[in-house]
Scaffold this active site. Sequence first.
Site, short mmCIF file in Angstrom:
data_model
loop_
_atom_site.label_atom_id
_atom_site.label_comp_id
_atom_site.label_asym_id
_atom_site.label_seq_id
_atom_site.Cartn_x
_atom_site.Cartn_y
_atom_site.Cartn_z
N THR A 85 12.23 6.00 -18.96
CA THR A 85 12.88 6.96 -18.06
C THR A 85 14.25 7.37 -18.57
O THR A 85 14.65 8.53 -18.48
CB THR A 85 12.99 6.36 -16.65
OG1 THR A 85 11.69 6.04 -16.17
CG2 THR A 85 13.66 7.33 -15.68
N CYS A 86 14.97 6.40 -19.14
CA CYS A 86 16.31 6.69 -19.65
C CYS A 86 16.26 7.71 -20.78
O CYS A 86 17.10 8.61 -20.86
CB CYS A 86 16.96 5.40 -20.15
SG CYS A 86 17.00 4.07 -18.92
#
Length: 253
Positions: A55-56
Site C-alpha cells: 500500500t505504501c
Amino acid sequence: MPSTLPTAESLQGRPVPRVSFKARSDDQWRDISTDELFKGKTVVVFALPGAFTPTCSSTHLPRYNELAPTLRANGVDDIVCIAVNDAFVMNQWKTGQDAGNITLIPDGNGDFTEGMGMLVDKRDLGFGKRSWRYAMLVKDGIIDKIFIEPQRDGDPFEVSDADTMLSYINPNAKIPEPVVMFSRPGCPHCARAKAALEDNGIVFTDISEDQKITTSVLRGLTGRLSWPQVFVGGKLIGGADEVLAWVASSREA
C-alpha cells in the site's frame, strides 16, 4: 491488533517530538533535527509501516507525490514521509519510486514514532516495531490536524491519504488531472507541445520513444502514428496543435 493509540484530539495542539533523525546523503551521515524539518514551516507529514510494502508503494507515497504541487500551492512548504526504516532502506526505496516531491525521513530507531505514540508491534509479520499509519498537518512544529487510521487488525488505509489532507487544507482546491505525453527525441512538434505545457506550469510525465514505446505501441494506444500524443486524465487530447488549443481553452476556463 495494535496497542491503544492516542486520539487525534489528544495530539492536536501539541508540539511534535523533538528528535534527531539519522539520514544519509552523498555517502555521508547527517543528523536532521525536528527543528530543521518543522520550525517556521507548514509541513504535511504522512507516516507508514514501511518502505517497499504494497500500500505504501502503490498508493500512499505516489498520491502524495502527485498532489505535492497542489499542496504547495495551498500553503504547504514541504511534504515529509516518515517510516521506521534505516536511511539505506529509505534511500533505496525513493530511488525506485516516483517521489521527487517528497522528503523521505528515516526514523530508524523509532524515536519520533514512539514520541507520537504511534509505535506498534508487528512481530507477527516479522516487522518488529513499526509506525501505525497516519498523516498530519504541522505548523511551526505544532500539530494542527492529524488523521489516524482506524485501530483494527491489518493495515487500514482510509483517512491518511493525500486527498483527505488536501480537502482539509482547502476543500475547494482544484486537483489537476494527470497529463502524460508520448514523445519522440528530436521531434519539433513534441518540443512545441512540451513548451506549451511547461510555459503554463502544467506538470506532465514525458514518455519518450524507446525500444518498448514504439510507433506501433503509439498507434495501438491512440490510433495515430504521429508524435507527440498527449493524454489528460485518461482522455486523448492529441498532437501539438491540439495541445496548444487545449492549453488555450484551459486558460479561458
